[in-house]
Design a protein around this motif. Structure first.
Motif, PDB file in Angstrom:
ATOM      1  N   ARG A 114       0.837  -1.205   0.000  1.00 25.66           N
ATOM      2  CA  ARG A 114       0.000   0.000   0.000  1.00 25.66           C
ATOM      3  C   ARG A 114       0.868   1.251   0.000  1.00 25.66           C
ATOM      4  O   ARG A 114       0.585   2.222  -0.714  1.00 25.66           O
ATOM      5  CB  ARG A 114      -0.920   0.003   1.232  1.00 25.66           C
ATOM      6  CG  ARG A 114      -2.024  -1.026   1.173  1.00 25.66           C
ATOM      7  CD  ARG A 114      -2.620  -1.270   2.549  1.00 25.66           C
ATOM      8  NE  ARG A 114      -3.256  -0.100   3.102  1.00 25.66           N
ATOM      9  CZ  ARG A 114      -4.570   0.123   3.101  1.00 25.66           C
ATOM     10  NH1 ARG A 114      -5.372  -0.768   2.546  1.00 25.66           N
ATOM     11  NH2 ARG A 114      -5.092   1.190   3.653  1.00 25.66           N
TER      12      ARG A 114
ATOM     13  N   ARG B 199       1.131   4.099  -3.006  1.00 26.52           N
ATOM     14  CA  ARG B 199       0.871   5.499  -2.696  1.00 26.52           C
ATOM     15  C   ARG B 199       2.053   6.372  -3.099  1.00 26.52           C
ATOM     16  O   ARG B 199       1.889   7.451  -3.669  1.00 26.52           O
ATOM     17  CB  ARG B 199       0.607   5.647  -1.197  1.00 26.52           C
ATOM     18  CG  ARG B 199       0.324   7.047  -0.714  1.00 26.52           C
ATOM     19  CD  ARG B 199      -1.039   7.525  -1.157  1.00 26.52           C
ATOM     20  NE  ARG B 199      -0.967   8.724  -1.968  1.00 26.52           N
ATOM     21  CZ  ARG B 199      -2.022   9.417  -2.360  1.00 26.52           C
ATOM     22  NH1 ARG B 199      -3.242   9.026  -2.015  1.00 26.52           N
ATOM     23  NH2 ARG B 199      -1.889  10.493  -3.110  1.00 26.52           N
TER      24      ARG B 199
ATOM     25  N   TYR C 216      -4.838   2.153  -7.930  1.00 29.70           N
ATOM     26  CA  TYR C 216      -4.676   2.393  -6.495  1.00 29.70           C
ATOM     27  C   TYR C 216      -6.029   2.376  -5.781  1.00 29.70           C
ATOM     28  O   TYR C 216      -6.172   1.749  -4.723  1.00 29.70           O
ATOM     29  CB  TYR C 216      -4.001   3.750  -6.265  1.00 29.70           C
ATOM     30  CG  TYR C 216      -3.895   4.136  -4.807  1.00 29.70           C
ATOM     31  CD1 TYR C 216      -2.868   3.640  -4.010  1.00 29.70           C
ATOM     32  CD2 TYR C 216      -4.832   4.980  -4.211  1.00 29.70           C
ATOM     33  CE1 TYR C 216      -2.775   3.971  -2.662  1.00 29.70           C
ATOM     34  CE2 TYR C 216      -4.751   5.309  -2.869  1.00 29.70           C
ATOM     35  CZ  TYR C 216      -3.723   4.809  -2.104  1.00 29.70           C
ATOM     36  OH  TYR C 216      -3.640   5.133  -0.773  1.00 29.70           O
ATOM     37  N   LEU C 217      -7.018   3.026  -6.350  1.00 23.19           N
ATOM     38  CA  LEU C 217      -8.342   3.081  -5.718  1.00 23.19           C
ATOM     39  C   LEU C 217      -8.957   1.687  -5.620  1.00 23.19           C
ATOM     40  O   LEU C 217      -9.568   1.334  -4.609  1.00 23.19           O
ATOM     41  CB  LEU C 217      -9.262   4.017  -6.499  1.00 23.19           C
ATOM     42  CG  LEU C 217      -8.904   5.513  -6.441  1.00 23.19           C
ATOM     43  CD1 LEU C 217      -9.800   6.314  -7.368  1.00 23.19           C
ATOM     44  CD2 LEU C 217      -8.992   6.042  -5.018  1.00 23.19           C
TER      45      LEU C 217
ATOM     46  N   CYS D  12      -6.283  -0.448  -3.088  1.00 26.27           N
ATOM     47  CA  CYS D  12      -5.859   0.028  -1.764  1.00 26.27           C
ATOM     48  C   CYS D  12      -6.925   0.766  -0.985  1.00 26.27           C
ATOM     49  O   CYS D  12      -6.658   1.231   0.137  1.00 26.27           O
ATOM     50  CB  CYS D  12      -4.621   0.913  -1.906  1.00 26.27           C
ATOM     51  SG  CYS D  12      -3.228   0.079  -2.701  1.00 26.27           S
ATOM     52  N   THR D  13      -8.114   0.924  -1.540  1.00 22.75           N
ATOM     53  CA  THR D  13      -9.181   1.612  -0.816  1.00 22.75           C
ATOM     54  C   THR D  13     -10.457   0.784  -0.874  1.00 22.75           C
ATOM     55  O   THR D  13     -10.611  -0.092  -1.730  1.00 22.75           O
ATOM     56  CB  THR D  13      -9.457   3.007  -1.414  1.00 22.75           C
ATOM     57  OG1 THR D  13     -10.018   2.863  -2.736  1.00 22.75           O
ATOM     58  CG2 THR D  13      -8.189   3.848  -1.486  1.00 22.75           C
ATOM     59  N   HIS D  14     -11.355   1.071   0.024  1.00 22.85           N
ATOM     60  CA  HIS D  14     -12.678   0.439   0.018  1.00 22.85           C
ATOM     61  C   HIS D  14     -13.600   1.371  -0.766  1.00 22.85           C
ATOM     62  O   HIS D  14     -14.146   2.326  -0.217  1.00 22.85           O
ATOM     63  CB  HIS D  14     -13.171   0.266   1.455  1.00 22.85           C
ATOM     64  CG  HIS D  14     -14.376  -0.630   1.565  1.00 22.85           C
ATOM     65  ND1 HIS D  14     -14.525  -1.555   2.573  1.00 22.85           N
ATOM     66  CD2 HIS D  14     -15.471  -0.769   0.786  1.00 22.85           C
ATOM     67  CE1 HIS D  14     -15.675  -2.197   2.421  1.00 22.85           C
ATOM     68  NE2 HIS D  14     -16.253  -1.727   1.334  1.00 22.85           N
ATOM     69  N   ASP D  15     -13.749   1.092  -2.067  1.00 22.08           N
ATOM     70  CA  ASP D  15     -14.535   1.965  -2.929  1.00 22.08           C
ATOM     71  C   ASP D  15     -15.677   1.180  -3.559  1.00 22.08           C
ATOM     72  O   ASP D  15     -16.066   0.129  -3.065  1.00 22.08           O
ATOM     73  CB  ASP D  15     -13.644   2.623  -3.991  1.00 22.08           C
ATOM     74  CG  ASP D  15     -13.048   1.601  -4.966  1.00 22.08           C
ATOM     75  OD1 ASP D  15     -13.289   0.391  -4.781  1.00 22.08           O
ATOM     76  OD2 ASP D  15     -12.358   2.029  -5.912  1.00 22.08           O
TER      77      ASP D  15
ATOM     78  N   SER E 286     -10.647  -3.214   0.011  1.00 21.69           N
ATOM     79  CA  SER E 286      -9.269  -3.199  -0.470  1.00 21.69           C
ATOM     80  C   SER E 286      -8.699  -4.614  -0.466  1.00 21.69           C
ATOM     81  O   SER E 286      -9.231  -5.516   0.193  1.00 21.69           O
ATOM     82  CB  SER E 286      -8.404  -2.294   0.408  1.00 21.69           C
ATOM     83  OG  SER E 286      -8.225  -2.878   1.695  1.00 21.69           O
TER      84      SER E 286
END
Length: 234
Positions: A51, A55, A76-77, A80-83, A88
């Motif tokens: 991660r 970044r 990345y989104l 590495c993110t909860h979208d 993630s």
């Protein structure tokens, strides 16, 4: 005309990780359930470190290339993110190991095996070469991981009795990682222009090496031995 994409993908033959002893043992159910969870804790450790690398590559790309930044941001989104695409990657791996019995306290104290430590160090070195090197190294690995991932999902659900929820990371990273790979190769020409062909080529080669070391580290955790695979297929 040189096919740079194919030249990069052919470097996979050095360490064709679909033939790595870890995955062969898992598909043959030669490891116990708890050994698999021990291996996946190393996956969690490596993913946690990744991660920061993603970044950092994103921050560098923003300064040097709008195109690479745009492509890297999408990945990345998703990773590495909860979208909108879901949790993630780290959250999915954490779910897998916790459902397998690993407690938060255990994860907090978990240490990387020698193979995993070497893999993490090499991934960091690749990222330090440039954002394009990071993205293409990861993308080339994802190209092949997208083919391996469904086989691991099947082994975990059918062979080891994991639920779809527990093994979800291996279900979604088939189609997702193929998309990430295509996204990475879409910036190949610009990456070569920024970093030079030799640097890009060595970065992809080293990404395959690092991935094999990571799988060595997972197997080391499972069997308690410092095993390193030489890339030979049995």
């Amino acid at each position: 005309m040189i096919n740079y994409r194919q030249k990069l993908l052919s470097l996979y033959d050095l360490f064709p990780f679909h033939a790595h002893p870890l995955w062969i043992a898992i598909q043959r159910k030669e490891l116990s359930y708890q050994q698999v969870i021990q291996a996946e804790v190393q996956h969690w450790i490596r993913t946690s470190s990744s991660r920061t690398l993603r970044r950092g590559a994103l921050d560098i790309a923003e300064k040097i290339s709008p195109r690479i930044f745009e492509m890297l941001l999408q990945t990345y989104l998703e990773e590495c993110t909860h979208d909108d695409s879901g949790p993630s990657h780290l959250e999915l791996i954490e779910r897998l190991v916790k459902m397998g019995g690993a407690t938060p306290e255990y994860l907090e104290k978990a240490e990387a095996t020698p193979g995993n430590s070497a893999a993490i160090a090499l991934y960091k070195d690749i990222s330090a070469r440039g954002a394009g090197c990071h993205m293409l190294g990861a993308g080339a690995v994802e190209f092949y991981y997208s083919q391996l991932s469904p086989k691991i999902y099947e082994a975990y659900t059918n062979g080891y009795g994991m639920t779809d929820e527990q093994a979800e990371t291996y279900r979604i990273h088939g189609p997702m990682d193929r998309e990430h790979a295509e996204r990475a190769f879409s910036i190949l020409d610009e990456a070569i222009s920024l970093h030079g062909w030799r640097t890009v080529e060595s970065s992809v080669r080293d990404a395959f090496v690092a991935t094999s070391l990571h799988y060595d580290g997972m197997l080391q955790a499972a069997v308690g031995k410092a095993i390193y695979w030489d890339g030979a297929q049995s």
